[in-house]
Motif scaffolding. Sequence first.
Motif, PDB file in Angstrom:
ATOM      1  N   ARG A  35       0.824  -1.220   0.000  1.00  0.00           N
ATOM      2  CA  ARG A  35       0.000   0.000   0.000  1.00  0.00           C
ATOM      3  C   ARG A  35       0.858   1.271   0.000  1.00  0.00           C
ATOM      4  O   ARG A  35       0.587   2.233   0.731  1.00  0.00           O
ATOM      5  CB  ARG A  35      -0.959   0.015   1.203  1.00  0.00           C
ATOM      6  CG  ARG A  35      -2.136  -0.876   0.997  1.00  0.00           C
ATOM      7  CD  ARG A  35      -3.027  -0.956   2.191  1.00  0.00           C
ATOM      8  NE  ARG A  35      -2.562  -1.967   3.112  1.00  0.00           N
ATOM      9  CZ  ARG A  35      -3.346  -2.646   3.954  1.00  0.00           C
ATOM     10  NH1 ARG A  35      -4.621  -2.382   3.999  1.00  0.00           N
ATOM     11  NH2 ARG A  35      -2.851  -3.555   4.745  1.00  0.00           N
ATOM     12  N   HIS A  36       1.915   1.215  -0.838  1.00  0.00           N
ATOM     13  CA  HIS A  36       2.759   2.407  -0.945  1.00  0.00           C
ATOM     14  C   HIS A  36       1.922   3.578  -1.459  1.00  0.00           C
ATOM     15  O   HIS A  36       1.080   3.401  -2.342  1.00  0.00           O
ATOM     16  CB  HIS A  36       3.898   2.165  -1.941  1.00  0.00           C
ATOM     17  CG  HIS A  36       4.905   1.170  -1.467  1.00  0.00           C
ATOM     18  ND1 HIS A  36       5.618   1.332  -0.302  1.00  0.00           N
ATOM     19  CD2 HIS A  36       5.338   0.000  -2.015  1.00  0.00           C
ATOM     20  CE1 HIS A  36       6.440   0.307  -0.143  1.00  0.00           C
ATOM     21  NE2 HIS A  36       6.285  -0.523  -1.154  1.00  0.00           N
ATOM     22  N   CYS A  37       2.198   4.758  -0.922  1.00  0.00           N
ATOM     23  CA  CYS A  37       1.432   5.931  -1.387  1.00  0.00           C
ATOM     24  C   CYS A  37       1.731   6.217  -2.854  1.00  0.00           C
ATOM     25  O   CYS A  37       0.931   6.831  -3.542  1.00  0.00           O
ATOM     26  CB  CYS A  37       1.740   7.146  -0.524  1.00  0.00           C
ATOM     27  SG  CYS A  37       3.436   7.697  -0.676  1.00  0.00           S
ATOM     28  N   TYR A  38       2.888   5.748  -3.341  1.00  0.00           N
ATOM     29  CA  TYR A  38       3.249   6.001  -4.740  1.00  0.00           C
ATOM     30  C   TYR A  38       2.859   4.850  -5.657  1.00  0.00           C
ATOM     31  O   TYR A  38       3.205   4.864  -6.847  1.00  0.00           O
ATOM     32  CB  TYR A  38       4.767   6.258  -4.851  1.00  0.00           C
ATOM     33  CG  TYR A  38       5.615   5.123  -4.316  1.00  0.00           C
ATOM     34  CD1 TYR A  38       5.808   3.957  -5.064  1.00  0.00           C
ATOM     35  CD2 TYR A  38       6.214   5.203  -3.061  1.00  0.00           C
ATOM     36  CE1 TYR A  38       6.562   2.910  -4.579  1.00  0.00           C
ATOM     37  CE2 TYR A  38       6.973   4.160  -2.566  1.00  0.00           C
ATOM     38  CZ  TYR A  38       7.148   3.019  -3.325  1.00  0.00           C
ATOM     39  OH  TYR A  38       7.891   1.980  -2.835  1.00  0.00           O
ATOM     40  N   SER A  39       2.164   3.846  -5.139  1.00  0.00           N
ATOM     41  CA  SER A  39       1.822   2.676  -5.959  1.00  0.00           C
ATOM     42  C   SER A  39       1.171   3.081  -7.284  1.00  0.00           C
ATOM     43  O   SER A  39       0.217   3.853  -7.317  1.00  0.00           O
ATOM     44  CB  SER A  39       0.860   1.764  -5.189  1.00  0.00           C
ATOM     45  OG  SER A  39       0.194   0.891  -6.086  1.00  0.00           O
ATOM     46  N   ARG A  81     -11.003   2.366  -1.002  1.00  0.00           N
ATOM     47  CA  ARG A  81     -10.425   3.484  -0.257  1.00  0.00           C
ATOM     48  C   ARG A  81     -10.056   3.076   1.180  1.00  0.00           C
ATOM     49  O   ARG A  81      -8.970   3.390   1.659  1.00  0.00           O
ATOM     50  CB  ARG A  81     -11.494   4.585  -0.259  1.00  0.00           C
ATOM     51  CG  ARG A  81     -11.223   5.816   0.512  1.00  0.00           C
ATOM     52  CD  ARG A  81     -12.548   6.556   0.658  1.00  0.00           C
ATOM     53  NE  ARG A  81     -12.397   7.776   1.407  1.00  0.00           N
ATOM     54  CZ  ARG A  81     -12.372   8.974   0.847  1.00  0.00           C
ATOM     55  NH1 ARG A  81     -12.495   9.109  -0.446  1.00  0.00           N
ATOM     56  NH2 ARG A  81     -12.238  10.053   1.595  1.00  0.00           N
ATOM     57  N   ASP A  82     -10.967   2.366   1.836  1.00  0.00           N
ATOM     58  CA  ASP A  82     -10.724   1.999   3.239  1.00  0.00           C
ATOM     59  C   ASP A  82      -9.582   1.002   3.369  1.00  0.00           C
ATOM     60  O   ASP A  82      -8.757   1.095   4.277  1.00  0.00           O
ATOM     61  CB  ASP A  82     -12.013   1.415   3.857  1.00  0.00           C
ATOM     62  CG  ASP A  82     -13.077   2.481   4.018  1.00  0.00           C
ATOM     63  OD1 ASP A  82     -12.741   3.671   3.843  1.00  0.00           O
ATOM     64  OD2 ASP A  82     -14.238   2.130   4.303  1.00  0.00           O
ATOM     65  N   LEU A  93      -7.604   0.893   7.065  1.00  0.00           N
ATOM     66  CA  LEU A  93      -8.597   0.829   8.146  1.00  0.00           C
ATOM     67  C   LEU A  93      -8.751  -0.626   8.608  1.00  0.00           C
ATOM     68  O   LEU A  93      -8.928  -1.524   7.778  1.00  0.00           O
ATOM     69  CB  LEU A  93      -9.958   1.347   7.670  1.00  0.00           C
ATOM     70  CG  LEU A  93     -10.090   2.840   7.363  1.00  0.00           C
ATOM     71  CD1 LEU A  93     -11.550   3.213   7.194  1.00  0.00           C
ATOM     72  CD2 LEU A  93      -9.439   3.671   8.444  1.00  0.00           C
ATOM     73  N   ALA A  94      -8.734  -0.835   9.899  1.00  0.00           N
ATOM     74  CA  ALA A  94      -8.781  -2.203  10.440  1.00  0.00           C
ATOM     75  C   ALA A  94     -10.027  -2.943   9.963  1.00  0.00           C
ATOM     76  O   ALA A  94      -9.976  -4.144   9.668  1.00  0.00           O
ATOM     77  CB  ALA A  94      -8.736  -2.150  11.964  1.00  0.00           C
ATOM     78  N   ALA A 123      -1.429   7.738   1.616  1.00  0.00           N
ATOM     79  CA  ALA A 123      -1.923   6.506   1.000  1.00  0.00           C
ATOM     80  C   ALA A 123      -2.536   6.859  -0.348  1.00  0.00           C
ATOM     81  O   ALA A 123      -2.698   8.036  -0.670  1.00  0.00           O
ATOM     82  CB  ALA A 123      -2.986   5.870   1.908  1.00  0.00           C
ATOM     83  N   THR A 124      -2.866   5.828  -1.122  1.00  0.00           N
ATOM     84  CA  THR A 124      -3.655   6.069  -2.337  1.00  0.00           C
ATOM     85  C   THR A 124      -4.997   6.646  -1.894  1.00  0.00           C
ATOM     86  O   THR A 124      -5.633   6.112  -0.995  1.00  0.00           O
ATOM     87  CB  THR A 124      -3.895   4.739  -3.080  1.00  0.00           C
ATOM     88  OG1 THR A 124      -2.631   4.192  -3.443  1.00  0.00           O
ATOM     89  CG2 THR A 124      -4.731   4.952  -4.325  1.00  0.00           C
ATOM     90  N   ILE A 125      -5.396   7.732  -2.489  1.00  0.00           N
ATOM     91  CA  ILE A 125      -6.670   8.335  -2.064  1.00  0.00           C
ATOM     92  C   ILE A 125      -7.663   8.326  -3.223  1.00  0.00           C
ATOM     93  O   ILE A 125      -7.274   8.407  -4.384  1.00  0.00           O
ATOM     94  CB  ILE A 125      -6.494   9.760  -1.532  1.00  0.00           C
ATOM     95  CG1 ILE A 125      -5.944  10.670  -2.629  1.00  0.00           C
ATOM     96  CG2 ILE A 125      -5.598   9.819  -0.318  1.00  0.00           C
ATOM     97  CD1 ILE A 125      -6.430  12.052  -2.454  1.00  0.00           C
TER      98      ILE A 125
END
Length: 302
Positions: free
Chosen positions: A72-76, A104-105, A110-111, A179-181
């Motif tokens: 879940r890299h923010c740059y994925s 998104r979650d 998110l757990a 994160a990816t948004i």
Amino acid sequence: MRHREGDSVRTAGLTIGAGCSLAQVKDILAGRVSELPEEKTQTYRALLKHLKRLAGQQIRNMASLGGHIMSRHCYSDLNPVLAVGNTALNLMSKEGTRQIPLDRDFLAGLASADLKPEEILESVYIPHSQRWEFVSAFRQAQCQQNALADVTAGMRVLFQEGTDTIEDLSLAYGGVGDATISAQKSCQQLLGRRWNEPMLDEACRLLLDEVSLPGGAPGGSVEFKRTLVVSFFFKFYLEVLQELKKPGKLLSVPLSPCLAQPICPPHPTPPCRVPKASGFHSLREAPHQPHSPGSSLLPFNS
Ligand SMILES: Cc1cc2nc3c(=O)[nH]c(=O)nc-3n(C[C@H](O)[C@H](O)[C@H](O)COP(=O)(O)OP(=O)(O)OC[C@H]3O[C@@H](n4cnc5c(N)ncnc54)[C@H](O)[C@@H]3O)c2cc1C
């Protein structure tokens, strides 16, 4: 099992084992793209575009699809496209199997939307796209390969059959936060709108509002990234517009003025007006240069 087709027509798609390397994923997708009609392979084509450029061949040979998603890299580059493509994750544990959406979650970690400690990602289900659905991928990096993207994006629009009215819209960005948004609120507000210039102006305004980049955004260059956020959408708008204008697409509905005009008319008449959102150069500045959608507007390489 490395990969298999979906079980029924309604849920048709491709399931790829989480252990496949990104190079294998590329080959699998390329195979499906060559076999299936174009309308079903929009998401696969968008993924392929990124898989040709992501990192370098050595990394693509070693990195696994599961590892890439779970990191879940923010740059994925892949996660934004997988997210807009309604991808589902098949999980496995001693207790059994279950499926969760790559949404998104999940991407935010998110757990409630994540794997349990005892679970592993077994495979990844990517549905076929459908008629009247368009998916694109964009990335801007310092160079074509072996460079992390400054901003990366996946975009998907589904139209009401035979019209240019938006039935569903998904926009996801990487490189603009931790994160990816996904720009869920903007997408929600654009449902029911026609694919025209007023929609484009509104979308750019909404996106700049929703995709807020804190001063400490990864890689800095906040203004540059904000420009990319809207530039990518503008490019997506033009790409989709061009598809809608293809013969046989929008025969049953009256065309909006923008759709009725050629997208790239011969100079000196400029094509559709550039959105008012900040960061664009006017097409009038370079009237004599032929261009592909967005190419004279955008500094980026995708
Ligand atoms: C030099 C370099 C350049 C890169 N450039 C880019 C780029 O330009 N764009 C881009 O998008 N990415 C890039 N990446 C990231 C790359 O695409 C992969 O995401 C990254 O290498 C992780 O993949 P991996 O298989 O090595 O994961 P691993 O390190 O094996 O796993 C990552 C995490 O996921 C967990 N995990 C792995 N598989 C599973 C599973 N099946 N179930 C549950 N958990 C699992 C692991 O336990 C670990 O915590 C780059 C990586 C490197 C090293």
